[in-house]
Design an enzyme around this catalytic site. Sequence first.
Site, PDB file in Angstrom:
ATOM      1  N   LYS A  32      74.026  35.233   9.499  1.00  0.00           N
ATOM      2  CA  LYS A  32      72.594  35.165   9.300  1.00  0.00           C
ATOM      3  C   LYS A  32      71.895  36.495   9.613  1.00  0.00           C
ATOM      4  O   LYS A  32      71.083  36.983   8.822  1.00  0.00           O
ATOM      5  CB  LYS A  32      72.068  34.056  10.218  1.00  0.00           C
ATOM      6  N   THR A  33      72.274  37.085  10.728  1.00  0.00           N
ATOM      7  CA  THR A  33      71.654  38.347  11.106  1.00  0.00           C
ATOM      8  C   THR A  33      71.953  39.415  10.077  1.00  0.00           C
ATOM      9  O   THR A  33      71.119  40.264   9.759  1.00  0.00           O
ATOM     10  CB  THR A  33      72.173  38.798  12.487  1.00  0.00           C
ATOM     11  N   ASP A 224      62.918  34.857  11.751  1.00  0.00           N
ATOM     12  CA  ASP A 224      64.250  34.465  12.206  1.00  0.00           C
ATOM     13  C   ASP A 224      64.123  33.247  13.121  1.00  0.00           C
ATOM     14  O   ASP A 224      63.065  33.014  13.688  1.00  0.00           O
ATOM     15  CB  ASP A 224      64.880  35.638  12.968  1.00  0.00           C
ATOM     16  N   GLU A 225      65.195  32.485  13.273  1.00  0.00           N
ATOM     17  CA  GLU A 225      65.199  31.301  14.137  1.00  0.00           C
ATOM     18  C   GLU A 225      64.016  30.392  13.813  1.00  0.00           C
ATOM     19  O   GLU A 225      63.307  29.914  14.693  1.00  0.00           O
ATOM     20  CB  GLU A 225      65.148  31.700  15.623  1.00  0.00           C
ATOM     21  N   GLN A 255      70.505  23.855  15.157  1.00  0.00           N
ATOM     22  CA  GLN A 255      70.438  24.654  16.379  1.00  0.00           C
ATOM     23  C   GLN A 255      69.031  24.701  16.967  1.00  0.00           C
ATOM     24  O   GLN A 255      68.692  25.614  17.717  1.00  0.00           O
ATOM     25  CB  GLN A 255      70.926  26.077  16.110  1.00  0.00           C
ATOM     26  N   ARG A 608      79.350  28.988  19.931  1.00  0.00           N
ATOM     27  CA  ARG A 608      79.374  30.371  20.430  1.00  0.00           C
ATOM     28  C   ARG A 608      80.794  30.914  20.443  1.00  0.00           C
ATOM     29  O   ARG A 608      81.016  32.113  20.547  1.00  0.00           O
ATOM     30  CB  ARG A 608      78.817  30.486  21.854  1.00  0.00           C
TER      31      ARG A 608
END
Length: 754
Positions: A32-33, A224-225, A255, A608
Amino acid sequence: MDFLSTLNEPQYEGVVNTEGPAMIIAGAGSGKTRVLTYRIAYLIKEKGVDPFNILSLTFTNKAAREMRERIEKVAGLNARNLWMGTFHSVFARILRAEADRLGYPSNFTIYDSDDSKSLIKTIVKEFGLDDKVYKPNVVLNRISGAKNRLVEWSEYINNPLYAADDAAAQKPEMGRIYKTYCQRCFKADAMDFDDLLLNTNILFRDHLDVLHKYQHRFKYVLVDEFQDTNVSQYLITKKLSAVSQNIAVVGDDAQSIYAFRGANIENILNFEKDFPDLKVIKLEQNYRSTKNIVEAANSLIAQNKGQLKKSVWTANNDGNRIELIKSISDNEEGRFVSSTIFEQKAQNNYENKDFAILYRTNSQSRAIEEALRKSGIPYKIYGGLSFYQRKEIKDLMGYLRFAINTNDEQSFRRIINLPKRGIGPTSVEKMVVAAFEHDIPLWEVLTNIDMFLPGRAANAVRDFVTLVKSFKIYVDSKDAFEAASHIAKASGLLKELYDDKTVEGLNRYENVQELLNAMKEFVETPEVEDKTLGAFLQDIALLTDADNEDPTDNDFVSLMTIHASKGLEFKNVFIVGLEEDLFPSQMMLSSRADLEEERRLFYVAITRAQDNLYFSYALSRYRFGRLINCEPSRFIEEVDPNYIFVNTRFGSREPKLGKSEQPPGFSSSFARNLMSNKKPVAKKPLQYHKPSVDFKPSDTSKLGEGMKVEHPKFGFGKVRKLDTEGANKKAIVIFEDFGEKTLLLAFAKLRIVE
DNA sequence: GACTCCGATCTTTTT
DNA sequence: GATCGGAGTC
């Protein structure tokens, strides 16, 4: 554009579809980043967009910094002009520029949640209300919730629905507190975290010319997020991109873990409604984790009903199964974690930084920490009490903040009698109330103190005012470092800390030095144009601990809460404390009944991990200073057992506890039961270090000099002297471990031994 | 009215 | 294991 060739199909779509609204649903570990950074780089290099016209909103300052660095690598140095940061930091900047529109000065103070809570506490006290009913945390949450839904106090007070709600919760005064809280903040030239967003909304609502300016300015908006944005944040971005329509949001509903802070998954649905010709792109291939980990995570999250359709998959190897470890106590859990790290390092050439230990609450770090320290594994704890929350730092910051904004009530309360100048709470209250009643700034009360405060205290206030005035001269004429150094010295704070030669005192002194060093660094950074103290304070007001350090910088094991781990990845991850009521948290379930959010949190933790994942729980644990029995978390059972391997290393034999950690009543048969039965059997919670006899004050009536006594905290000792004269009966006792103590007999919990 | 000391109380997560 | 508040003293 050579860098585009490394992307897969949906990633590529996410990068090049720059015109018009886009929603990128990005599964965990799906790059995603990467998509976000490439998208910005693509805008700049390929589309020739001026970085000046791009606004990129991230969740943490750290994420922003990382992204900026990555973009600069791909797109070159002119990316520096990008507007990139957290919602709070970006809009704080805009609010400072437009402060006069809202009646604020541009040097307004930002209240952190400690400031907010203590302000609420004083208001509750001033109203003569019970702070057990109006708990600062609860009140603040209520106010925060209202602000995040853009309900201002005027509306709150007039809406019978809220009144009914509050009446039902036995808190009828909530509206009044909300109103006073806002007025006090405004009067102190201060905004709290939520105000930064609320006031931005108000600014854009009431001042269309300002809105147009920024609409024109930000031709491309990226968020983002997105799953963690609240209504207030969403409306800002919606307004900003209403004209250009060039808005891209990136997120993963699985998330979303900040609903408690007002995050609203419905934003995703609203987004589809508000931007109907939206392009939806799904990133579903996971590049981060082994197949076992990805599928385990999928099997867990499938239990949640409310979620968008999406199937995360991976082409990676199966990898190892998840290891499930049960231990007898939290101490043993710590030992297991540290020995596993030790073995893994030896066998598979991992470094310390390849390990992370994640837990639900910060207080769980202690047992783990101890075990790591004993085995000599370097570690770093993220979060917890952050640097800027330490008392000594807040004290100095209080002076600095007050020198900048002399109406800052919270800073005023903190420093007015520090070091002691004989101005007690009564005087402070008089001054604050005077400012409010006469509707004048606090500083005006202070400078005309004779009109408000009689006698001795007034002299002390006058000296204080002179001191602050001298500070202001420094602040105006010197850079941040020089001004702060001077203030630290002249206020007497530094000396007080220097004189304290205890270990903690030394620590505090060093912390203050560290803050001063940070300023020095700030001042010496060539890119920083504004080197004043005010600029520095603005810079750090919205920083958090997580922003200060990079876990890949040095070689240590990372310890953090799951919340803090969002956006990070590690080769090996331990999720510890998987016990019912702890994770899922008892509080979360009772207060909001939101099991799904807790499950998403577990999902975040699992995803993670890259190579190896460990679940761990203890059957007994210290909480609130007491040993309690625990049951394994229901979440463990929700993960498909095919992906779990139960570690029997400790489970097969009776655990041995060191003598020091054996609580009374902890027999070997009890331990056996704990390990063999599914649910531990114990009639009563175990008590640790609590004396078996009740300590009652009445016992002390038979006390005599020379008697041997026991105290719950200080242990055994001998009465040296009894002072029974007058109203205050005292005993001077020499304790074996703690030396001489004077105890008031009315309260002393002493037990006579002989 | 300010200061000091003991004991009670509490811990979800964060910008 | 820190912080807060109350009671008692200066």
